[in-house]
Design an enzyme around this catalytic site. Structure first.
Site, PDB file in Angstrom:
ATOM      1  N   CYS A 299       0.356  -1.537  -0.212  1.00  0.00           N
ATOM      2  CA  CYS A 299       0.452   0.154   0.197  1.00  0.00           C
ATOM      3  C   CYS A 299       0.927   1.366   0.300  1.00  0.00           C
ATOM      4  O   CYS A 299       0.185   2.455   0.117  1.00  0.00           O
ATOM      5  CB  CYS A 299      -1.228  -0.578   0.903  1.00  0.00           C
ATOM      6  SG  CYS A 299      -0.148   0.157   2.974  1.00  0.00           S
TER       7      CYS A 299
ATOM      8  N   CYS B 237      21.309 -10.429  11.196  1.00  0.00           N
ATOM      9  CA  CYS B 237      20.632 -11.556  10.790  1.00  0.00           C
ATOM     10  C   CYS B 237      20.081 -12.249  10.128  1.00  0.00           C
ATOM     11  O   CYS B 237      19.576 -13.267   9.489  1.00  0.00           O
ATOM     12  CB  CYS B 237      19.153 -10.852  11.884  1.00  0.00           C
ATOM     13  SG  CYS B 237      17.773 -10.038  11.724  1.00  0.00           S
TER      14      CYS B 237
ATOM     15  N   CYS C  65       1.857  -4.663   8.805  1.00  0.00           N
ATOM     16  CA  CYS C  65       0.960  -3.351   8.346  1.00  0.00           C
ATOM     17  C   CYS C  65      -0.081  -2.209   8.569  1.00  0.00           C
ATOM     18  O   CYS C  65      -1.106  -3.187   8.866  1.00  0.00           O
ATOM     19  CB  CYS C  65       1.194  -2.346   6.701  1.00  0.00           C
ATOM     20  SG  CYS C  65       0.692  -1.417   5.826  1.00  0.00           S
TER      21      CYS C  65
ATOM     22  N   HIS D 102       1.770  -8.150   6.051  1.00  0.00           N
ATOM     23  CA  HIS D 102       2.793  -9.447   6.876  1.00  0.00           C
ATOM     24  C   HIS D 102       3.980  -8.804   6.196  1.00  0.00           C
ATOM     25  O   HIS D 102       4.720  -8.747   5.390  1.00  0.00           O
ATOM     26  CB  HIS D 102       2.933 -11.006   6.869  1.00  0.00           C
ATOM     27  CG  HIS D 102       4.500 -11.194   7.436  1.00  0.00           C
ATOM     28  ND1 HIS D 102       4.194 -11.372   9.647  1.00  0.00           N
ATOM     29  CD2 HIS D 102       5.560 -11.753   7.130  1.00  0.00           C
ATOM     30  CE1 HIS D 102       5.549 -12.403   8.851  1.00  0.00           C
ATOM     31  NE2 HIS D 102       5.895 -12.513   8.021  1.00  0.00           N
TER      32      HIS D 102
ATOM     33  N   HIS E 129       8.724  -9.654  12.372  1.00  0.00           N
ATOM     34  CA  HIS E 129       9.229  -9.863  13.653  1.00  0.00           C
ATOM     35  C   HIS E 129       9.407  -8.813  14.019  1.00  0.00           C
ATOM     36  O   HIS E 129      10.592  -8.099  13.719  1.00  0.00           O
ATOM     37  CB  HIS E 129       8.977 -11.594  14.402  1.00  0.00           C
ATOM     38  CG  HIS E 129       7.872 -12.223  13.844  1.00  0.00           C
ATOM     39  ND1 HIS E 129       8.253 -13.309  12.414  1.00  0.00           N
ATOM     40  CD2 HIS E 129       6.652 -12.348  14.224  1.00  0.00           C
ATOM     41  CE1 HIS E 129       7.479 -13.697  12.368  1.00  0.00           C
ATOM     42  NE2 HIS E 129       6.836 -13.150  13.430  1.00  0.00           N
TER      43      HIS E 129
ATOM     44  N   ASP F 111      15.878  -7.258  21.978  1.00  0.00           N
ATOM     45  CA  ASP F 111      17.649  -7.456  21.476  1.00  0.00           C
ATOM     46  C   ASP F 111      18.235  -5.897  20.703  1.00  0.00           C
ATOM     47  O   ASP F 111      19.081  -6.792  20.180  1.00  0.00           O
ATOM     48  CB  ASP F 111      17.503  -8.481  21.517  1.00  0.00           C
ATOM     49  CG  ASP F 111      17.234  -8.966  19.603  1.00  0.00           C
ATOM     50  OD1 ASP F 111      16.452  -8.321  19.406  1.00  0.00           O
ATOM     51  OD2 ASP F 111      17.277 -10.346  19.510  1.00  0.00           O
TER      52      ASP F 111
ATOM     53  N   ARG G  66      14.077  -4.552  17.654  1.00  0.00           N
ATOM     54  CA  ARG G  66      14.971  -4.968  16.730  1.00  0.00           C
ATOM     55  C   ARG G  66      13.451  -5.341  15.608  1.00  0.00           C
ATOM     56  O   ARG G  66      12.830  -6.667  15.468  1.00  0.00           O
ATOM     57  CB  ARG G  66      16.031  -5.684  16.357  1.00  0.00           C
ATOM     58  CG  ARG G  66      16.500  -6.509  15.034  1.00  0.00           C
ATOM     59  CD  ARG G  66      17.767  -7.739  15.828  1.00  0.00           C
ATOM     60  NE  ARG G  66      17.111  -9.112  16.391  1.00  0.00           N
ATOM     61  CZ  ARG G  66      16.416 -10.285  15.777  1.00  0.00           C
ATOM     62  NH1 ARG G  66      16.921  -9.923  15.138  1.00  0.00           N
ATOM     63  NH2 ARG G  66      16.317 -11.015  16.494  1.00  0.00           N
TER      64      ARG G  66
ATOM     65  N   CYS H 280      12.706  -6.497  12.659  1.00  0.00           N
ATOM     66  CA  CYS H 280      13.239  -7.818  11.466  1.00  0.00           C
ATOM     67  C   CYS H 280      12.439  -8.024  10.198  1.00  0.00           C
ATOM     68  O   CYS H 280      11.135  -8.514  10.377  1.00  0.00           O
ATOM     69  CB  CYS H 280      13.634  -8.943  12.475  1.00  0.00           C
ATOM     70  SG  CYS H 280      14.684 -10.212  11.723  1.00  0.00           S
TER      71      CYS H 280
END
Length: 130
Positions: free
Chosen positions: A42, A57, A88, A94, A97, A101, A109, A111
């Protein structure tokens, strides 16, 4: 708003089916330019480049969202330990996560799958999809 039929297979897998791209494969992982990270579906603003950091990571990581409304948080129990899924805040795609940390000042964080974002270069205005 991007329609499902206009999305790549990986965008559908991640954004609509809560999938994950392989680590260290995303186009935006090593993006170093100044700009804005937007939802690929979007185009809502999610993160600014000043909050991006190298977490090692394999996915783009940020310590702060652009605003509290930009991200929706959901409890995720799909693995053996609970996590917090991020989506969002505008279209519910999606993103990834968030973990506790990260670096100061937030200790968070975010990610994020590259494929769930588009990067808008602040100098050129170019939009690069992850």
């Amino acid at each position: 708003m991007k329609k499902r039929e206009d999305m790549t297979e990986m965008q559908v897998h991640v954004c609509l089916n809560q999938g994950t791209e392989y680590p260290f494969t995303g186009k935006l992982l090593d993006q170093q330019k100044k700009g804005l990270y937007r939802c690929v579906v979007c185009h809502s603003p999610l993160f600014v480049s000043d909050t991006k950091f190298d977490a090692g990571c394999g996915w783009p990581s940020f310590f702060q969202a652009i605003s509290p409304e930009a991200i929706r948080y959901l409890d995720d129990y799909t693995l053996s330990r609970p996590r917090t899924e991020i989506r969002c805040g505008q279209c519910d795609a999606h993103l990834g996560h968030v973990f506790e940390d990260g670096p100061p000042p937030t200790g968070l964080r975010y990610c994020v799958n590259s494929v769930s974002m588009a990067f808008e270069d602040s100098e050129t205005g170019e939009l690069i999809e992850g």
